[in-house]
Design a protein around this motif. Structure first.
Motif, PDB file in Angstrom:
ATOM      1  N   PHE A  59      54.190  27.183  50.478  1.00 23.28           N
ATOM      2  CA  PHE A  59      53.277  27.852  49.544  1.00 23.28           C
ATOM      3  C   PHE A  59      53.654  27.474  48.121  1.00 23.28           C
ATOM      4  CE2 PHE A  59      56.924  30.631  49.979  1.00 23.28           C
ATOM      5  CZ  PHE A  59      57.161  31.080  48.689  1.00 23.28           C
ATOM      6  N   ASP A  60      52.683  27.678  47.215  1.00 25.29           N
ATOM      7  CA  ASP A  60      52.920  27.431  45.791  1.00 25.29           C
ATOM      8  C   ASP A  60      52.764  28.736  45.011  1.00 25.29           C
ATOM      9  OD1 ASP A  60      53.410  24.600  45.918  1.00 25.29           O
ATOM     10  OD2 ASP A  60      51.272  24.337  46.331  1.00 25.29           O
ATOM     11  N   GLU A  61      51.529  29.064  44.633  1.00 27.71           N
ATOM     12  CA  GLU A  61      51.289  30.274  43.855  1.00 27.71           C
ATOM     13  C   GLU A  61      51.034  31.457  44.786  1.00 27.71           C
ATOM     14  OE1 GLU A  61      51.450  32.725  41.233  1.00 27.71           O
ATOM     15  OE2 GLU A  61      51.339  30.746  40.301  1.00 27.71           O
ATOM     16  N   THR A  62      51.609  32.612  44.464  1.00 28.50           N
ATOM     17  CA  THR A  62      51.453  33.799  45.323  1.00 28.50           C
ATOM     18  C   THR A  62      50.919  35.018  44.582  1.00 28.50           C
ATOM     19  OG1 THR A  62      53.734  34.554  44.922  1.00 28.50           O
ATOM     20  CG2 THR A  62      53.364  33.067  46.798  1.00 28.50           C
ATOM     21  N   PHE A  63      50.855  34.975  43.259  1.00 28.04           N
ATOM     22  CA  PHE A  63      50.479  36.164  42.499  1.00 28.04           C
ATOM     23  C   PHE A  63      49.030  36.569  42.735  1.00 28.04           C
ATOM     24  CE2 PHE A  63      48.435  37.978  38.731  1.00 28.04           C
ATOM     25  CZ  PHE A  63      49.159  39.161  38.615  1.00 28.04           C
ATOM     26  N   ALA A  64      48.804  37.866  42.934  1.00 25.47           N
ATOM     27  CA  ALA A  64      47.463  38.428  43.024  1.00 25.47           C
ATOM     28  C   ALA A  64      47.479  39.776  42.307  1.00 25.47           C
ATOM     29  CB  ALA A  64      47.037  38.615  44.477  1.00 25.47           C
ATOM     30  N   PRO A  65      46.527  40.043  41.418  1.00 26.02           N
ATOM     31  CA  PRO A  65      46.520  41.302  40.672  1.00 26.02           C
ATOM     32  C   PRO A  65      46.223  42.492  41.573  1.00 26.02           C
ATOM     33  CG  PRO A  65      44.506  40.086  40.258  1.00 26.02           C
ATOM     34  CD  PRO A  65      45.399  39.174  41.044  1.00 26.02           C
ATOM     35  N   VAL A  66      46.834  43.620  41.258  1.00 28.68           N
ATOM     36  CA  VAL A  66      46.609  44.871  41.984  1.00 28.68           C
ATOM     37  C   VAL A  66      46.269  45.948  40.965  1.00 28.68           C
ATOM     38  CG1 VAL A  66      47.620  46.630  43.480  1.00 28.68           C
ATOM     39  CG2 VAL A  66      48.196  44.222  43.830  1.00 28.68           C
ATOM     40  N   ARG A 113      42.311  56.143  37.266  1.00 31.35           N
ATOM     41  CA  ARG A 113      42.003  57.338  36.484  1.00 31.35           C
ATOM     42  C   ARG A 113      40.929  57.045  35.439  1.00 31.35           C
ATOM     43  NH1 ARG A 113      47.718  58.454  36.339  1.00 31.35           N
ATOM     44  NH2 ARG A 113      47.783  57.594  34.237  1.00 31.35           N
ATOM     45  N   LEU A 114      41.030  55.886  34.787  1.00 34.52           N
ATOM     46  CA  LEU A 114      40.028  55.513  33.797  1.00 34.52           C
ATOM     47  C   LEU A 114      38.658  55.348  34.444  1.00 34.52           C
ATOM     48  CD1 LEU A 114      39.254  54.755  30.940  1.00 34.52           C
ATOM     49  CD2 LEU A 114      40.003  52.426  31.397  1.00 34.52           C
ATOM     50  N   LEU A 115      38.627  54.731  35.622  1.00 37.44           N
ATOM     51  CA  LEU A 115      37.375  54.564  36.349  1.00 37.44           C
ATOM     52  C   LEU A 115      36.735  55.914  36.652  1.00 37.44           C
ATOM     53  CD1 LEU A 115      35.297  52.961  38.058  1.00 37.44           C
ATOM     54  CD2 LEU A 115      36.911  53.112  39.958  1.00 37.44           C
ATOM     55  N   GLY A 163      36.760  41.958  34.793  1.00 33.73           N
ATOM     56  CA  GLY A 163      37.220  42.653  33.601  1.00 33.73           C
ATOM     57  C   GLY A 163      38.136  41.799  32.747  1.00 33.73           C
ATOM     58  N   GLY A 164      38.063  41.978  31.423  1.00 33.54           N
ATOM     59  CA  GLY A 164      38.894  41.200  30.527  1.00 33.54           C
ATOM     60  C   GLY A 164      40.324  41.688  30.480  1.00 33.54           C
ATOM     61  N   VAL A 165      40.548  42.992  30.708  1.00 30.15           N
ATOM     62  CA  VAL A 165      41.890  43.570  30.693  1.00 30.15           C
ATOM     63  C   VAL A 165      42.420  43.746  32.103  1.00 30.15           C
ATOM     64  CG1 VAL A 165      43.268  45.560  30.003  1.00 30.15           C
ATOM     65  CG2 VAL A 165      41.435  44.744  28.514  1.00 30.15           C
ATOM     66  N   ASP A 166      41.632  44.370  32.955  1.00 29.58           N
ATOM     67  CA  ASP A 166      42.017  44.610  34.347  1.00 29.58           C
ATOM     68  C   ASP A 166      41.254  43.631  35.236  1.00 29.58           C
ATOM     69  OD1 ASP A 166      42.600  45.494  36.865  1.00 29.58           O
ATOM     70  OD2 ASP A 166      41.996  47.570  36.541  1.00 29.58           O
ATOM     71  N   MET A 180      44.981  52.333  28.587  1.00 28.67           N
ATOM     72  CA  MET A 180      44.485  51.415  27.565  1.00 28.67           C
ATOM     73  C   MET A 180      43.033  51.681  27.190  1.00 28.67           C
ATOM     74  SD  MET A 180      46.118  48.071  29.355  1.00 28.67           S
ATOM     75  CE  MET A 180      45.607  46.990  28.050  1.00 28.67           C
ATOM     76  N   SER A 181      42.825  51.814  25.882  1.00 31.99           N
ATOM     77  CA  SER A 181      41.465  52.032  25.391  1.00 31.99           C
ATOM     78  C   SER A 181      40.634  50.750  25.432  1.00 31.99           C
ATOM     79  CB  SER A 181      41.511  52.554  23.951  1.00 31.99           C
ATOM     80  OG  SER A 181      42.115  51.600  23.100  1.00 31.99           O
ATOM     81  N   GLN A 182      41.305  49.604  25.440  1.00 30.62           N
ATOM     82  CA  GLN A 182      40.565  48.334  25.420  1.00 30.62           C
ATOM     83  C   GLN A 182      39.662  48.159  26.638  1.00 30.62           C
ATOM     84  OE1 GLN A 182      43.854  48.777  24.962  1.00 30.62           O
ATOM     85  NE2 GLN A 182      44.802  46.989  24.004  1.00 30.62           N
ATOM     86  N   MET A 183      40.019  48.806  27.758  1.00 27.76           N
ATOM     87  CA  MET A 183      39.231  48.625  28.978  1.00 27.76           C
ATOM     88  C   MET A 183      37.820  49.183  28.839  1.00 27.76           C
ATOM     89  SD  MET A 183      41.843  49.322  32.121  1.00 27.76           S
ATOM     90  CE  MET A 183      40.482  49.184  33.271  1.00 27.76           C
TER      91      MET A 183
END
Length: 471
Positions: free
Chosen positions: A72-79, A86-88, A167-170, A380-383
């Motif tokens: 394998f090479d890249e393994t990162f995945a956002p969670v 809570r923001l949602l 999303g730009g932040v999340d 974060m307010s940016q979201m």
């Protein structure tokens, strides 16, 4: 309950040999092998009341044998972060959205592999015609280090092809805007929370997802990541009632007297290396469990944070303090956060600090909380820009006049010249009109609860101001 008991096993196997003795688990494993699913090898799935609703068997690859750069090479995945959830929920309250939930079956099998990967046949399920053969994977399998990333890339590619924007932040948030209609989807591995201002768009989203993936519709959002969610006409209530009850029971405090506050105002907490050492494993388990509970219980954030400082070498006094927090939780197990359906989108925050309050190293403790409308947010307010919500300048209330003056004064006096330029981030935002710093009296400083222990009367006032209540 009868419908579940008749078709599921109450046994949760610890190894394959145990599962092979139970007809229900054998059937489940066979279904799993046909679909190539996984989560945990053997897991009973429960509802919000703790009733077993489904046996889940997973076919898992031995990912620990994989070699980076070869397998394998890249393994990162956002969670998704809990703060994002809570923001949602707060945005859904303000925009009057009904939230729904779906579960993706065999989610990690939807990601295509760029590497060549082979796995052995699982014990007890070898093909009698080809017992020495192995599987060659064209898609990902649970256990593979690259599986989460492969699944995320496939899902995000599909959502973007249907009109969603990431999303730009999340990066686990997907938003679709069509004229006056807004559809949102929040991804947490195989669980998806979604809602829309249009019922037609909700049906379209479900149809698109079920056409591409094998989905289980869970209906309206009611139980997610340990949170119980109640969607009502005037707002949304989230709590961790089940988790709180389990903690009190786990640490044998069911018969103890409940406390009105999580921490005494006279508590004197130090390292105290001469005191009797405590069971470090048990203490860390208590603190870890309580830290997860703070996701819906900001009223215990400060006291849990104090206890967390001593996890490396806990003493009996630290255990006593942690048990007091649990005794407070015992009396408030049904409490949670209320998100009202207020129509305004004003974003405001409260910031406070306890200067040099740590008796061990004289470090300060800072805390803050942010509200969208009347709802408590701690992130974060940016979201909000991703949701298409314009909240204007962020108003931050602070009871320190000197800090406010420094942030507003463009002239660096000699007393502040030693401060590095990177610490003037807030002042730059004030100058640009993105942040407004307003003074507030100490008695109205809501962030007090995050920086120090307070008396019962003030604690209950602050708790109520956060929207913490019992429904």
């Amino acid at each position: 309950m009868v419908q579940f008991v008749c078709y599921t096993s109450s046994l949760e196997p610890k190894k394959v040999e145990d599962a092979l003795k139970d007809e229900y688990w054998i059937k489940t494993m066979q279904e799993e092998l046909e679909q190539f699913e996984r989560n945990e090898i053997f897991k009973n799935k429960t509802d919000e009341s703790g009733n077993i609703t489904r046996n889940k068997a997973r076919l898992v690859a031995q990912g620990y044998t994989q070699v980076e750069g070869v397998d394998f090479d890249e393994t990162f995945a956002p969670v998704a972060r809990l703060e994002s959830i809570r923001l949602l929920i707060s945005v859904a309250s303000v925009l009057q959205l009904k939230l729904h939930q779906m579960d993706v079956k065999s989610e990690f099998l939807n990601g295509y592999l760029s590497e060549e990967v082979y796995v052995e046949q699982p014990k007890g399920f070898s093909d009698p015609k080809y017992p020495d053969h192995v599987y060659r994977l064209s898609k990902a399998l649970y256990g593979l280090k690259q599986a989460p990333r492969a699944w995320y890339e496939w899902l995000s590619k599909f959502l973007c092809s249907t009109g969603f924007i990431r999303g730009g932040v999340d990066k686990t948030l997907f938003i679709k805007k069509k004229e006056q209609e807004l559809t949102i989807a929040q991804i947490y591995v195989d669980d998806i929370i979604f809602g829309s201002t249009s019922e037609h768009e909700v049906k379209r989203f479900v149809r698109d997802m079920q056409g591409e993936f094998e989905m289980s519709m869970m209906g309206e959002l009611a139980y997610f990541l340990g949170f119980q969610v109640k969607q009502k006409e005037d707002g949304i209530f989230i709590s961790q009632k089940k988790n709180a009850k389990n903690l009190v029971k786990k640490f044998d405090l069911e018969g103890s007297k409940a406390m009105r506050t999580p921490m005494s105002t006279t508590a004197y907490v130090t390292k105290d290396e001469e005191e009797i050492p405590a069971d470090a494993t048990m203490y860390r388990s208590m603190i870890g469990s309580l830290q997860y509970l703070t996701a819906s219980r900001p009223d215990i954030s400060y006291s849990v944070g104090v206890c967390a400082r001593y996890q490396s070498a806990p003493r009996e006094s630290h255990v006593k303090l942690a048990r007091r927090i649990l005794r407070y939780v015992k009396g408030t197990v049904n409490w949670g956060l209320w998100f009202s359906r207020d129509s305004n989108t004003i974003l405001a925050g409260y910031s406070d600090a306890d200067w040099a309050g740590n008796v061990d190293d004289r470090k300060s403790t800072s805390g803050g909380c942010f509200y969208l409308s009347n709802n408590l947010l701690i992130w974060m307010s940016q979201m909000l820009a991703d949701y298409g919500i314009s909240s204007g300048a962020l108003i931050v209330y602070c009871d320190n006049t000197s800090a406010i003056n420094i942030s507003k004064n463009l002239v660096q006096y000699s007393r502040t010249k030693h401060i590095d330029i990177r610490h003037h981030f807030i002042r730059d935002l004030v100058e640009d009109g993105k942040v407004m710093l307003n003074h507030i009296s100490t008695d109205k400083q809501l962030a007090d609860i995050f920086t120090k222990s307070v008396d019962v009367k003030r604690f209950e006032f602050l708790r109520g101001a956060f929207g913490l209540c019992c429904i």
